[in-house]
Enzyme design. Structure first.
Site, PDB file in Angstrom:
ATOM      1  N   GLN A 132     -28.892 -75.985 -15.292  1.00 45.41           N
ATOM      2  CA  GLN A 132     -27.512 -75.993 -15.697  1.00 45.41           C
ATOM      3  C   GLN A 132     -28.036 -75.050 -16.645  1.00 45.41           C
ATOM      4  O   GLN A 132     -27.135 -73.666 -16.826  1.00 45.41           O
ATOM      5  CB  GLN A 132     -27.509 -76.755 -16.839  1.00 45.41           C
ATOM      6  CG  GLN A 132     -25.945 -76.858 -17.249  1.00 45.41           C
ATOM      7  CD  GLN A 132     -23.950 -76.368 -16.157  1.00 45.41           C
ATOM      8  OE1 GLN A 132     -24.510 -77.559 -14.789  1.00 45.41           O
ATOM      9  NE2 GLN A 132     -23.222 -75.026 -16.693  1.00 45.41           N
ATOM     10  N   ASP A 219     -19.810 -78.949 -24.824  1.00 41.19           N
ATOM     11  CA  ASP A 219     -20.177 -80.662 -23.831  1.00 41.19           C
ATOM     12  C   ASP A 219     -19.430 -81.760 -24.078  1.00 41.19           C
ATOM     13  O   ASP A 219     -18.841 -81.684 -25.579  1.00 41.19           O
ATOM     14  CB  ASP A 219     -21.922 -80.277 -23.347  1.00 41.19           C
ATOM     15  CG  ASP A 219     -22.300 -82.018 -21.898  1.00 41.19           C
ATOM     16  OD1 ASP A 219     -21.212 -81.750 -21.691  1.00 41.19           O
ATOM     17  OD2 ASP A 219     -23.577 -81.950 -22.863  1.00 41.19           O
TER      18      ASP A 219
HETATM   19  N1  NVA Z   1     -24.872 -83.446 -21.705  1.00 42.84           N
HETATM   20  C1  NVA Z   1     -24.042 -84.260 -20.517  1.00 42.84           C
HETATM   21  C2  NVA Z   1     -23.813 -83.226 -19.478  1.00 42.84           C
HETATM   22  C3  NVA Z   1     -23.868 -83.897 -18.271  1.00 42.84           C
HETATM   23  C4  NVA Z   1     -23.872 -82.376 -16.882  1.00 42.84           C
HETATM   24  C5  NVA Z   1     -24.811 -85.743 -19.865  1.00 42.84           C
HETATM   25  O1  NVA Z   1     -25.892 -85.691 -20.495  1.00 42.84           O
HETATM   26  O2  NVA Z   1     -24.004 -86.800 -19.127  1.00 42.84           O
HETATM   27  N1   CP Z   2     -23.017 -79.792 -14.806  1.00 43.00           N
HETATM   28  C1   CP Z   2     -24.086 -81.087 -14.085  1.00 43.00           C
HETATM   29  O1   CP Z   2     -24.825 -81.639 -14.301  1.00 43.00           O
HETATM   30  O2   CP Z   2     -22.904 -81.734 -13.693  1.00 43.00           O
HETATM   31  P1   CP Z   2     -23.400 -82.718 -12.399  1.00 43.00           P
HETATM   32  O3   CP Z   2     -23.011 -84.021 -13.496  1.00 43.00           O
HETATM   33  O4   CP Z   2     -22.134 -83.449 -11.669  1.00 43.00           O
HETATM   34  O5   CP Z   2     -24.215 -82.910 -11.505  1.00 43.00           O
END
Ligand code: NVA
Ligand code: CP
Length: 300
Positions: A132, A219
């Protein structure tokens, strides 16, 4: 570069080289060039958590490169019934050319790389999200021209995204400020490293972190696996939101990034999200290009 386990393992030059290749692949794709750089290569994709972007961008990325991707859910794999990762690694190494894994513990990803004999790519752990952040860096450079003199600011939980962003920012010479509530700081070792290596600020004040920022990132307040903490976190993170007031502290032309999925009304308001939707969805698209670059570097 043998694996992509975390950004910390990559040098500044390696990061820039991935970004350059990602730009090239994006340009080629726009111009209809079919670069089957990974013809016949096979990538296994292990998912122990949900995903939209990571799954679809890796799968289509492999397809576009002339290779093949296998979606391996832990509901179906023997790993879900307790087969050790050490054994899974050695078995999969005999069938595949690379493995992408999304899971909880960073150690599992590191073990997969240690016991297997093929490249391993971290598709998100509780500790970090390097794919990401490569896409985020690509988006910043694309929009701002270079990293020179930029300030990146992260608002919210010191989670996997914060950990990778601070490493990515320091390695590309951006200054980095994070605003997070007490008790929700990023990894302590990374904080120490960033303090020594870069221009790094950690504060509880969102205004201080956002002051004169060129790039503002946030986030979710509760990441995957933290669902039962949701209520408590909603209390703790009140005020850690990208909204109109916060944007006033940043530079006029500040961009906003969000790895998605987003929770409007929590870490970002619906208005700011929509104002910056172009940047946010370009960032999502860039997952594809950045990961194709990583795949080419590791599997070719
Ligand atoms: N911090 C979030 C990112 C999702 C892409 C998670 O770990 O759920
Ligand atoms: N941003 C990200 O990793 O999205 P997903 O959880 O949909 O893969």
């Amino acid at each position: 570069m043998k694996h992509l386990l975390k950004l910390m393992d990559l040098s500044r030059e390696e990061i820039l080289s991935i970004l350059n290749l990602a730009d090239q692949l994006k340009y080629e794709r726009k111009n209809g060039v079919i670069g089957e750089y990974l013809k016949g290569k096979k990538l296994g994709m292990i998912f122990q958590k949900a995903s939209t972007r990571t799954r679809v961008s890796f799968e289509t990325g492999m397809y576009e490169l002339g290779g093949y991707a296998l979606f391996l859910s832990n509901r179906d794999l023997q790993i879900g019934r307790g087969e050790p990762v050490e054994d899974t690694a050695r078995v999969l190494s005999r069938y595949l050319d690379g493995i992408m894994i999304r899971t909880f513990e960073q150690k599992e990803v590191e073990d997969l790389a240690a016991y297997g004999s093929i490249p391993v790519i971290n598709g998100l752990t509780d500790y970090c999200h390097p794919c990401q952040v490569l896409a985020d860096l690509m988006t910043v450079r694309e929009r701002k021209g270079s990293f020179k003199g930029l300030k990146m600011c992260f608002i919210g939980d010191g989670n996997n995204m914060a950990n990778s962003l601070m490493v990515g920012a320091v390695k590309t010479n951006m200054s980095f400020a994070i605003a997070c509530p007490k008790g929700y700081e990023p990894d302590a070792e990374l904080v120490n490293w960033a303090k020594n290596e870069g221009d790094f600020t950690m504060t509880e004040s969102v205004e201080e972190a956002a002051k004169d920022a060129d790039v503002i990132v946030t986030d979710v307040w509760a990441s995957m696996g933290q669902e039962e903490e949701k209520k408590k976190r909603e209390e703790k993170f009140k005020g850690y939101q990208i909204n109109e007031t916060l944007m006033k502290a940043a530079k006029k032309d500040a961009m906003v990034l969000h790895c998605l999925p987003a929770h409007r009304g929590e870490e970002i308001t619906a208005d700011i999200f929509e104002d910056h939707a172009d940047e946010i969805f370009e960032e999502a698209e860039n997952r594809l290009h950045a990961q194709k670059a990583v795949l080419c570097k590791l599997l070719k």
